[in-house]
Scaffold this motif. Structure first.
Motif, PDB file in Angstrom:
ATOM      1  N   TRP A 165       7.095   3.434  -1.875  1.00  0.00           N
ATOM      2  CA  TRP A 165       5.778   2.843  -2.147  1.00  0.00           C
ATOM      3  C   TRP A 165       4.624   3.810  -1.870  1.00  0.00           C
ATOM      4  O   TRP A 165       3.489   3.391  -1.654  1.00  0.00           O
ATOM      5  CB  TRP A 165       5.557   1.543  -1.349  1.00  0.00           C
ATOM      6  CG  TRP A 165       6.768   0.672  -1.211  1.00  0.00           C
ATOM      7  CD1 TRP A 165       7.925   0.738  -1.957  1.00  0.00           C
ATOM      8  CD2 TRP A 165       6.995  -0.409  -0.292  1.00  0.00           C
ATOM      9  NE1 TRP A 165       8.838  -0.214  -1.561  1.00  0.00           N
ATOM     10  CE2 TRP A 165       8.298  -0.938  -0.535  1.00  0.00           C
ATOM     11  CE3 TRP A 165       6.236  -1.000   0.689  1.00  0.00           C
ATOM     12  CZ2 TRP A 165       8.827  -2.000   0.178  1.00  0.00           C
ATOM     13  CZ3 TRP A 165       6.760  -2.067   1.410  1.00  0.00           C
ATOM     14  CH2 TRP A 165       8.040  -2.550   1.154  1.00  0.00           C
TER      15      TRP A 165
ATOM     16  N   ASP B 244       1.164   7.871  10.321  1.00  0.00           N
ATOM     17  CA  ASP B 244       2.074   6.925   9.669  1.00  0.00           C
ATOM     18  C   ASP B 244       1.537   5.507   9.749  1.00  0.00           C
ATOM     19  O   ASP B 244       0.670   5.200  10.567  1.00  0.00           O
ATOM     20  CB  ASP B 244       3.452   6.980  10.329  1.00  0.00           C
ATOM     21  CG  ASP B 244       4.108   8.319  10.063  1.00  0.00           C
ATOM     22  OD1 ASP B 244       4.431   8.595   8.904  1.00  0.00           O
ATOM     23  OD2 ASP B 244       4.247   9.102  11.025  1.00  0.00           O
ATOM     24  N   GLY B 245       2.131   4.651   8.924  1.00  0.00           N
ATOM     25  CA  GLY B 245       1.693   3.269   8.886  1.00  0.00           C
ATOM     26  C   GLY B 245       1.801   2.592  10.244  1.00  0.00           C
ATOM     27  O   GLY B 245       0.876   1.907  10.695  1.00  0.00           O
TER      28      GLY B 245
ATOM     29  N   TYR C 152       5.969  -7.457   8.176  1.00  0.00           N
ATOM     30  CA  TYR C 152       6.450  -6.121   8.519  1.00  0.00           C
ATOM     31  C   TYR C 152       5.233  -5.221   8.662  1.00  0.00           C
ATOM     32  O   TYR C 152       4.442  -5.069   7.731  1.00  0.00           O
ATOM     33  CB  TYR C 152       7.364  -5.568   7.409  1.00  0.00           C
ATOM     34  CG  TYR C 152       7.882  -4.184   7.732  1.00  0.00           C
ATOM     35  CD1 TYR C 152       9.115  -4.017   8.360  1.00  0.00           C
ATOM     36  CD2 TYR C 152       7.136  -3.048   7.439  1.00  0.00           C
ATOM     37  CE1 TYR C 152       9.586  -2.741   8.673  1.00  0.00           C
ATOM     38  CE2 TYR C 152       7.602  -1.776   7.749  1.00  0.00           C
ATOM     39  CZ  TYR C 152       8.820  -1.632   8.367  1.00  0.00           C
ATOM     40  OH  TYR C 152       9.282  -0.374   8.682  1.00  0.00           O
TER      41      TYR C 152
ATOM     42  N   ASP D  50      -3.389  -5.415   6.814  1.00  0.00           N
ATOM     43  CA  ASP D  50      -2.507  -4.252   6.708  1.00  0.00           C
ATOM     44  C   ASP D  50      -2.311  -3.980   5.218  1.00  0.00           C
ATOM     45  O   ASP D  50      -1.494  -4.625   4.550  1.00  0.00           O
ATOM     46  CB  ASP D  50      -1.178  -4.559   7.413  1.00  0.00           C
ATOM     47  CG  ASP D  50      -0.143  -3.457   7.210  1.00  0.00           C
ATOM     48  OD1 ASP D  50      -0.378  -2.560   6.378  1.00  0.00           O
ATOM     49  OD2 ASP D  50       0.903  -3.511   7.876  1.00  0.00           O
TER      50      ASP D  50
ATOM     51  N   ILE E 176      -1.337  -1.149   3.997  1.00  0.00           N
ATOM     52  CA  ILE E 176      -0.529   0.074   3.931  1.00  0.00           C
ATOM     53  C   ILE E 176       0.296   0.099   2.645  1.00  0.00           C
ATOM     54  O   ILE E 176       0.361   1.126   1.957  1.00  0.00           O
ATOM     55  CB  ILE E 176       0.351   0.180   5.197  1.00  0.00           C
ATOM     56  CG1 ILE E 176      -0.554   0.510   6.395  1.00  0.00           C
ATOM     57  CG2 ILE E 176       1.483   1.189   5.026  1.00  0.00           C
ATOM     58  CD1 ILE E 176       0.087   0.317   7.760  1.00  0.00           C
ATOM     59  N   ALA E 177       0.905  -1.039   2.294  1.00  0.00           N
ATOM     60  CA  ALA E 177       1.719  -1.083   1.072  1.00  0.00           C
ATOM     61  C   ALA E 177       0.920  -1.600  -0.120  1.00  0.00           C
ATOM     62  O   ALA E 177       1.141  -1.170  -1.251  1.00  0.00           O
ATOM     63  CB  ALA E 177       2.942  -1.966   1.294  1.00  0.00           C
TER      64      ALA E 177
HETATM   65  C1  LIG Z   1       2.858  -3.398   5.245  1.00  0.00           C
HETATM   66  C2  LIG Z   1       3.393  -2.219   5.998  1.00  0.00           C
HETATM   67  N1  LIG Z   1       2.880  -1.908   7.192  1.00  0.00           N
HETATM   68  C3  LIG Z   1       3.334  -0.856   7.906  1.00  0.00           C
HETATM   69  C4  LIG Z   1       4.345  -0.072   7.427  1.00  0.00           C
HETATM   70  C5  LIG Z   1       4.852   1.092   8.269  1.00  0.00           C
HETATM   71  O1  LIG Z   1       4.497   2.292   7.685  1.00  0.00           O
HETATM   72  P1  LIG Z   1       5.305   3.622   8.120  1.00  0.00           P
HETATM   73  O2  LIG Z   1       6.665   3.466   7.554  1.00  0.00           O
HETATM   74  O3  LIG Z   1       4.529   4.727   7.490  1.00  0.00           O
HETATM   75  O4  LIG Z   1       5.288   3.672   9.613  1.00  0.00           O
HETATM   76  C6  LIG Z   1       4.918  -0.355   6.192  1.00  0.00           C
HETATM   77  C7  LIG Z   1       6.031   0.449   5.669  1.00  0.00           C
HETATM   78  O5  LIG Z   1       6.738   0.072   4.765  1.00  0.00           O
HETATM   79  C8  LIG Z   1       4.433  -1.471   5.458  1.00  0.00           C
HETATM   80  O6  LIG Z   1       4.969  -1.826   4.279  1.00  0.00           O
END
Ligand SMILES: Cc1ncc(COP(=O)(O)O)c(C=O)c1O
Length: 450
Positions: A65, A123-124, A157, A263, A265-266
């Motif tokens: 992703w 990182d996320g 997640y 969040d 991130i995705a």
């Molecule tokens: C919604 C969400 N938050 C946090 C994360 C964590 O990110 P990372 O894998 O870069 O630590 C992810 C990873 O898939 C995610 O989908």
């Protein structure tokens, strides 16, 4: 051994690399039904990845992703080369630089100025931890230390470091470490697959919001923040929900003085159709996490954007009231430059508009599956399309993954959920290729599992 062949890299990788999120034995047991192939990649170009033996794979899930505009994108490459010759890295404590300033300004502008400061990590999961710590510390700084608990949605997640696991509700990732984790309270998910006959996605949103309110009525004064993945809970199996839930959650967070952490991130960076997913609910969070696509899938970069109210609560003569959090590569200039190049492409190519047509093409490619007897909940939000497969056969996801690789496609189901989340540069022909690969892999994995 021959460096130009897959076999060489397979053997050396298995001997020396501990691969993420993997039972390493599944890579080794090639004859077993649970076998998970390890694919050595020599190079990438556009939506394709190429191995050493001349095989290719269409990256249907954007390399976890992250990748938005293709592998080895010439425009991002050129920008990075220039940055590499200028400044590769400098610590961000006590120093600043052009890419981090410009990126912070542009991200704030994308939130309409509502999230005025950007904090950086790699990182996320680090972004999740930062957002949780910021919320917790904000309440301490404003004299409300009792607000120290967090809420997350069922199936949520937010990453796998010990702090992020506190708000991650996926048993397979969390259970082994439960004694290490100070778990948050899990509230109902608005996942519209939970609808009973006659219920709409909006009804589910209201039901989940009512459960959230019931919790806040009783415990609101101890809650620092609610963290959500806006519109799509990715790791829960692309669980999608109505924007109404975000509107209701925002109102409840305001009423009970609880931060709303989005969040993204995705789901950020155009994945759901708008630049940020929360825009579809016409709300703004107090804190937002970004990672993955923001660097175009090039470099580890995560960002927490915060409201000015939160930021200002840390301003004081006392160092202890400051946000004393850092990582060595915080605000790395190369990663920020990749993010700026990514934002440039969004602007120059009108990506959100183009994606609306691609999204329709993806929908059309998967539409015939709606009649498949074992396919359930075919669904789509922007550049994410998913369906669930009704089968209790073991190893379905690995069998499907292998069958897709055999059809030159990288598609990695989450449990029984098959999904597509391709790079935005995917062509109509490539969408067709992904559609055919899914159909073929579904038939083959059903045959081998029955
Ligand atoms: C919604 C969400 N938050 C946090 C994360 C964590 O990110 P990372 O894998 O870069 O630590 C992810 C990873 O898939 C995610 O989908």
């Amino acid at each position: 051994m021959d460096d130009s062949r897959n076999a060489n890299w397979l053997a050396r990788s298995q001997a020396a690399v501990w691969h993420p999120c993997t039972q390493m034995r599944h890579h080794a047991q090639t004859a077993s039904p649970s076998h998970l192939p390890l694919v050595p990649i020599a190079r990438g170009s556009g939506a394709w990845l190429y191995d050493f033996d001349g095989r290719r794979y269409l990256d249907g899930i954007s390399s976890w992703w992250t990748n938005l505009f293709g592998h080895a994108n010439p425009r991002i490459n050129a920008t990075l080369r220039e940055q590499l010759e200028t400044l590769e890295h400098v610590m961000l404590a006590g120093f600043t630089h052009q890419p981090v300033v410009e990126l912070s300004e542009r991200l704030s502008a994308l939130t309409g100025g509502s999230l005025g400061h950007a904090f950086y990590a790699s990182d996320g999961a680090s972004a999740t931890e930062i957002a949780l710590k910021m919320s917790f510390h904000y309440w301490r700084n404003v004299g409300r230390p009792e607000k120290a608990e967090f809420l997350c949605l069922a199936g949520s997640y937010h990453g796998e470091t010990v702090g992020a696991l506190a708000v991650t509700d996926v048993a397979i990732f969390k259970d082994a470490y439960a004694p290490l984790v100070r778990a948050a309270t899990v509230v109902a998910s608005p996942d519209f697959r939970l609808a009973e006959t006659g219920e709409t996605p909006a009804d589910i949103a209201h039901r989940a919001a009512a459960a959230l309110e019931a919790h806040l009525v009783q415990h609101g004064e101890h809650i620092a923040a609610l963290i959500v993945e806006p519109l799509v809970q990715g790791a829960a199996g692309m669980a999608m929900y109505d924007p109404e839930y975000l509107r209701l959650a925002r109102a409840l967070c305001d009423r009970y003085e609880v931060h709303l952490i989005c969040d993204e991130i995705a789901v950020g960076c155009g994945r759901t159709g708008t630049f940020f997913a929360h825009e579809q609910a016409e709300i703004r969070p107090d804190l937002m996490c970004l990672s993955k696509g923001i660097s175009g899938g090039y470099l580890p970069l995560s960002i927490v954007l915060s409201s000015d109210t939160i930021y200002e609560a840390f301003l004081d003569e006392s160092v202890a009231r400051a946000f004393l959090h850092s990582h060595s590569y915080t605000g790395n200039p190369l990663a920020c430059r990749a993010a700026l190049a990514t934002l440039d492409i969004f602007e120059q190519d009108d990506v959100l508009a183009v994606n609306r047509q691609k999204s329709a093409k993806i929908g059309a490619a998967l539409a015939p599956l709606a009649d498949h007897p074992q396919v359930r909940h075919l669904r789509q939000r922007g550049m994410i399309a998913a369906f669930d497969v009704e089968t209790d056969a073991p190893h379905f996801s690995r069998r499907f993954y292998r069958a897709a690789l055999d059809r030159e496609a990288l598609i990695r189901p989450i449990g029984n959920t098959v999904y597509l989340m391709p790079p935005y540069i995917v062509s109509d022909e490539e969408i067709g290729h992904l559609g055919s690969a899914i159909k073929g892999a579904l038939t083959e994995s059903m045959r081998t599992t029955s």
